[in-house]
Each structure stands twice: as structure tokens, then as C-alpha cells.
Design a protein around this motif. Structure first.
Motif, PDB file in Angstrom:
ATOM      1  N   TYR A  34       0.859  -1.182   0.000  1.00 46.60           N
ATOM      2  CA  TYR A  34       0.000   0.000   0.000  1.00 46.60           C
ATOM      3  C   TYR A  34       0.896   1.232   0.000  1.00 46.60           C
ATOM      4  O   TYR A  34       1.623   1.458   0.964  1.00 46.60           O
ATOM      5  CB  TYR A  34      -0.894   0.032   1.246  1.00 46.60           C
ATOM      6  CG  TYR A  34      -1.824  -1.146   1.355  1.00 46.60           C
ATOM      7  CD1 TYR A  34      -3.094  -1.092   0.808  1.00 46.60           C
ATOM      8  CD2 TYR A  34      -1.432  -2.310   2.003  1.00 46.60           C
ATOM      9  CE1 TYR A  34      -3.959  -2.170   0.910  1.00 46.60           C
ATOM     10  CE2 TYR A  34      -2.289  -3.390   2.108  1.00 46.60           C
ATOM     11  CZ  TYR A  34      -3.553  -3.317   1.554  1.00 46.60           C
ATOM     12  OH  TYR A  34      -4.408  -4.383   1.656  1.00 46.60           O
ATOM     13  N   VAL A  44      -2.549   0.416  -4.531  1.00 47.95           N
ATOM     14  CA  VAL A  44      -2.474  -0.939  -3.990  1.00 47.95           C
ATOM     15  C   VAL A  44      -1.893  -1.868  -5.052  1.00 47.95           C
ATOM     16  O   VAL A  44      -2.333  -1.858  -6.206  1.00 47.95           O
ATOM     17  CB  VAL A  44      -3.868  -1.427  -3.556  1.00 47.95           C
ATOM     18  CG1 VAL A  44      -3.795  -2.831  -2.974  1.00 47.95           C
ATOM     19  CG2 VAL A  44      -4.491  -0.454  -2.560  1.00 47.95           C
ATOM     20  N   LYS A  46      -1.269  -5.909  -5.439  1.00 48.20           N
ATOM     21  CA  LYS A  46      -1.504  -7.237  -4.876  1.00 48.20           C
ATOM     22  C   LYS A  46      -0.888  -8.286  -5.790  1.00 48.20           C
ATOM     23  O   LYS A  46      -1.292  -8.433  -6.936  1.00 48.20           O
ATOM     24  CB  LYS A  46      -3.004  -7.524  -4.740  1.00 48.20           C
ATOM     25  CG  LYS A  46      -3.680  -6.721  -3.679  1.00 48.20           C
ATOM     26  CD  LYS A  46      -5.100  -7.186  -3.445  1.00 48.20           C
ATOM     27  CE  LYS A  46      -5.712  -6.384  -2.315  1.00 48.20           C
ATOM     28  NZ  LYS A  46      -6.969  -6.932  -1.849  1.00 48.20           N
TER      29      LYS A  46
END
Length: 135
Positions: A34, A44, A46
Motif C-alpha cells: 500500500y 495498492v 496485490k
């Protein structure tokens, strides 16, 4: 005449329908970063790692919950862009990722990276900014 046609249609449907597999057929690992800027917007990143725990099952798609305010959504793997669809299920916004690299065979692995921007994890309080990391 109708019975052979009905059997042919039923056989075609059964042949074209992909089998469903249990979540226990695969392991998942996540690495999430983040980056929060001064405007309280988070970028973000991921990384999702799939490992196949069987010799005969494979995932073709993966669903990931994302915030309602997520923008600039993208997904990619080592071969390039990963196709995705946005949808809402039971009031939760999701991304349906279609895997390019299907992990075939026992212990085979693939990785997908999903990125987006959101302000939903940040809030301002009297003492400063509060960042809530989803679990």
C-alpha cells in the motif's frame, strides 16, 4: 428423431462445461503493498501466487474483492495483461480474473498482479491520518 438430438445437445453441454474444483486443490499466497500519498489515496499492488496441489485440477478464473471506489484497475502476469471483469456479488465489488497461465500439474505455480487506486483505507482524525489495512 428427437431423442438423438436431445442426447447430442446434452452431451455437448456436458463436454463444454468446465469441471468445478475445491479450494483445497490449490494454495494461495498474497503479497500486498500500500503506497499512500499526501491526498490520502492509496496505490495498492496485490501479488497473488497460485500453487496447484493436484495433478488433474486447474483454476481458470479467480475472484478478488476490491473497494467500491477502486479506480485505475489493472491486472497482469509474466506474459502480459490478464483479462478481467468487474462485478458485484452480494453487495461486494469484485474483479473476476481470467488466468493466462494455468498452473497445470502438481506444485506448478503462477502469479498475477492486480493494481488499483483507492481512498477507502484512509481516514483523517484529530491526531492525523488513520490507515486501515484490510485482512
Amino acid at each position: 428423431m428427437k431423442l438423438p438430438l436431445l442426447l447430442a445437445v446434452f452431451s455437448a453441454i456436458m463436454w463444454c462445461t468446465p469441471p468445478a474444483y475445491a479450494a483445497s486443490d490449490f494454495s494461495l499466497a498474497f503479497d500486498v503493498t500500500y503506497n499512500v500519498n499526501e491526498d490520502a489515496e492509496a496505490f495498492v499492488i496485490k501479488h497473488i501466487y497460485f500453487t496447484n496441489l493436484t495433478t488433474n485440477a486447474y483454476p481458470t478464473a479467480y475472484y478478488l474483492d476490491i473497494p467500491d471506489d477502486a479506480t485505475d484497475i489493472s491486472a497482469f502476469d509474466r506474459t502480459g495483461k490478464v483479462p478481467f471483469d468487474l462485478l458485484v456479488q452480494d453487495g461486494i465489488r469484485k474483479v473476476r480474473l481470467t488466468l493466462n497461465n494455468i498452473p497445470l500439474g502438481l506444485n506448478s505455480e503462477t502469479e498475477i498482479t492486480v493494481t488499483y487506486r483507492t481512498k477507502s483505507i484512509t481516514a483523517t482524525s484529530k491526531s492525523g491520518r488513520v490507515i486501515t489495512i484490510p485482512i
